[in-house]
Scaffold this motif. Structure first.
Motif, PDB file in Angstrom:
ATOM      1  N   ILE A  81       0.839  -1.205   0.000  1.00 50.86           N
ATOM      2  CA  ILE A  81       0.000   0.000   0.000  1.00 50.86           C
ATOM      3  C   ILE A  81       0.874   1.256   0.000  1.00 50.86           C
ATOM      4  CG2 ILE A  81      -1.608   1.354   1.396  1.00 50.86           C
ATOM      5  CD1 ILE A  81      -2.846  -1.378   2.251  1.00 50.86           C
ATOM      6  N   ILE A  82       1.868   1.287   0.881  1.00 58.46           N
ATOM      7  CA  ILE A  82       2.755   2.459   0.946  1.00 58.46           C
ATOM      8  C   ILE A  82       3.532   2.612  -0.363  1.00 58.46           C
ATOM      9  CG2 ILE A  82       4.777   3.447   2.091  1.00 58.46           C
ATOM     10  CD1 ILE A  82       3.724   2.213   4.695  1.00 58.46           C
ATOM     11  N   ASN A  83       4.047   1.505  -0.889  1.00 58.18           N
ATOM     12  CA  ASN A  83       4.773   1.589  -2.162  1.00 58.18           C
ATOM     13  C   ASN A  83       3.859   2.105  -3.275  1.00 58.18           C
ATOM     14  OD1 ASN A  83       7.151   0.695  -1.053  1.00 58.18           O
ATOM     15  ND2 ASN A  83       6.919  -1.406  -1.749  1.00 58.18           N
ATOM     16  N   GLY A  84       2.605   1.649  -3.280  1.00 56.38           N
ATOM     17  CA  GLY A  84       1.649   2.128  -4.272  1.00 56.38           C
ATOM     18  C   GLY A  84       1.360   3.612  -4.136  1.00 56.38           C
ATOM     19  N   LEU A  85       1.355   4.114  -2.909  1.00 51.76           N
ATOM     20  CA  LEU A  85       1.152   5.547  -2.686  1.00 51.76           C
ATOM     21  C   LEU A  85       2.388   6.357  -3.073  1.00 51.76           C
ATOM     22  CD1 LEU A  85      -0.600   5.482   0.804  1.00 51.76           C
ATOM     23  CD2 LEU A  85      -1.649   6.093  -1.383  1.00 51.76           C
ATOM     24  N   MET A  86       3.556   5.802  -2.823  1.00 48.59           N
ATOM     25  CA  MET A  86       4.790   6.559  -3.021  1.00 48.59           C
ATOM     26  C   MET A  86       5.232   6.652  -4.473  1.00 48.59           C
ATOM     27  SD  MET A  86       5.442   7.768  -0.156  1.00 48.59           S
ATOM     28  CE  MET A  86       6.940   8.557  -0.654  1.00 48.59           C
ATOM     29  N   VAL A  87       4.959   5.638  -5.269  1.00 47.93           N
ATOM     30  CA  VAL A  87       5.442   5.640  -6.656  1.00 47.93           C
ATOM     31  C   VAL A  87       4.959   6.866  -7.424  1.00 47.93           C
ATOM     32  CG1 VAL A  87       5.264   4.423  -8.876  1.00 47.93           C
ATOM     33  CG2 VAL A  87       5.914   3.180  -6.819  1.00 47.93           C
ATOM     34  N   PRO A  88       3.656   7.177  -7.428  1.00 45.52           N
ATOM     35  CA  PRO A  88       3.253   8.385  -8.181  1.00 45.52           C
ATOM     36  C   PRO A  88       3.773   9.680  -7.559  1.00 45.52           C
ATOM     37  CG  PRO A  88       1.324   7.265  -7.250  1.00 45.52           C
ATOM     38  CD  PRO A  88       2.519   6.452  -6.922  1.00 45.52           C
ATOM     39  N   LEU A  89       3.934   9.718  -6.243  1.00 48.72           N
ATOM     40  CA  LEU A  89       4.430  10.934  -5.598  1.00 48.72           C
ATOM     41  C   LEU A  89       5.887  11.202  -5.949  1.00 48.72           C
ATOM     42  CD1 LEU A  89       2.854  10.562  -2.039  1.00 48.72           C
ATOM     43  CD2 LEU A  89       2.148  12.129  -3.856  1.00 48.72           C
ATOM     44  N   ILE A  90       6.676  10.154  -5.946  1.00 47.73           N
ATOM     45  CA  ILE A  90       8.100  10.308  -6.231  1.00 47.73           C
ATOM     46  C   ILE A  90       8.346  10.449  -7.730  1.00 47.73           C
ATOM     47  CG2 ILE A  90      10.347   9.171  -6.078  1.00 47.73           C
ATOM     48  CD1 ILE A  90       9.420   7.949  -3.453  1.00 47.73           C
ATOM     49  N   ALA A  91       7.525   9.789  -8.545  1.00 47.67           N
ATOM     50  CA  ALA A  91       7.747   9.791  -9.992  1.00 47.67           C
ATOM     51  C   ALA A  91       7.444  11.143 -10.638  1.00 47.67           C
ATOM     52  CB  ALA A  91       6.897   8.704 -10.647  1.00 47.67           C
ATOM     53  N   LYS A  92       6.527  11.911 -10.066  1.00 47.96           N
ATOM     54  CA  LYS A  92       6.136  13.153 -10.739  1.00 47.96           C
ATOM     55  C   LYS A  92       7.099  14.311 -10.501  1.00 47.96           C
ATOM     56  CE  LYS A  92       2.895  15.077  -7.398  1.00 47.96           C
ATOM     57  NZ  LYS A  92       1.548  15.519  -7.161  1.00 47.96           N
ATOM     58  N   GLU A  93       7.856  14.272  -9.403  1.00 41.94           N
ATOM     59  CA  GLU A  93       8.807  15.351  -9.143  1.00 41.94           C
ATOM     60  C   GLU A  93       9.928  14.865  -8.232  1.00 41.94           C
ATOM     61  OE1 GLU A  93       7.322  18.590  -6.757  1.00 41.94           O
ATOM     62  OE2 GLU A  93       6.123  17.245  -5.545  1.00 41.94           O
ATOM     63  N   ALA A  94      11.052  15.523  -8.340  1.00 47.69           N
ATOM     64  CA  ALA A  94      12.169  15.219  -7.455  1.00 47.69           C
ATOM     65  C   ALA A  94      11.873  15.827  -6.082  1.00 47.69           C
ATOM     66  CB  ALA A  94      13.461  15.782  -8.014  1.00 47.69           C
ATOM     67  N   VAL A  95      12.060  15.038  -5.059  1.00 50.09           N
ATOM     68  CA  VAL A  95      11.826  15.520  -3.698  1.00 50.09           C
ATOM     69  C   VAL A  95      13.175  15.903  -3.115  1.00 50.09           C
ATOM     70  CG1 VAL A  95      10.889  14.966  -1.445  1.00 50.09           C
ATOM     71  CG2 VAL A  95       9.880  13.950  -3.477  1.00 50.09           C
TER      72      VAL A  95
END
Length: 160
Positions: free
Chosen positions: A127-141
């Motif tokens: 679940i966490i990985n599924g949430l994080m992939v689009p967040l990390i993929a769209k911009e550099a944090v």
């Protein structure tokens, strides 16, 4: 007598293997493996794993298993990086609160509802990985420069 020898080999085996590997790599690299700078670098790079492993000792001592540790670290670091851009202290609190929330959910599902910790934490990880992939993929944090003052060997040793 054989039982005692088996226990001794089981106990000492990893230490003997580590010493053997260190000696072989020291010979092959001309002593660079045990150079103070290299040992310091290894400590600095492994501090997160050391701290999370120390926490896992408590979980495993209760006969449980936590497969969501890596995902939990990922989401906590993301929260710290994003919220720290607004306020450093608030970012650290957000990271801690996120980790506590994930642990609380895992604990409730495992303790109250008696679902096996293996299943709960495996699902939490996905679940966490599924949430994080689009967040990390769209911009550099990026981490604010104010956090870099804590990236010192002395501060990391204090954490241990």
């Amino acid at each position: 007598m054989k039982e005692r020898q088996k226990k001794m080999i089981t106990f000492l085996g990893p230490y003997v293997g580590l010493i053997f590997l260190t000696v072989v790599l020291t010979i092959l690299t001309g002593g660079d493996v045990i150079a103070p700078g290299n040992l310091k670098l290894v400590m600095e790079q492994s501090i997160i794993m050391i701290l999370s492993s120390a926490g896992l000792v408590f979980v495993m001592s209760m006969g449980m298993l936590d497969l969501s540790v890596g995902a939990n670290i990922c989401i906590c670091c993301y929260m710290i990086a994003k919220v720290s851009q607004i306020n450093l202290v608030l970012g650290l609190i957000a990271g801690l609160a996120t980790g506590l929330l994930v642990g609380f959910i895992n604990g409730i599902l495992t303790g109250k509802y008696k679902i096996m910790s293996f299943l709960v934490t495996l699902c939490t990880r996905y679940i966490i990985n599924g949430l994080m992939v689009p967040l990390i993929a769209k911009e550099a944090v990026t981490v604010p420069f104010s956090l870099y003052k804590f990236d010192t060997f002395e501060f990391k040793i204090i954490l241990l």
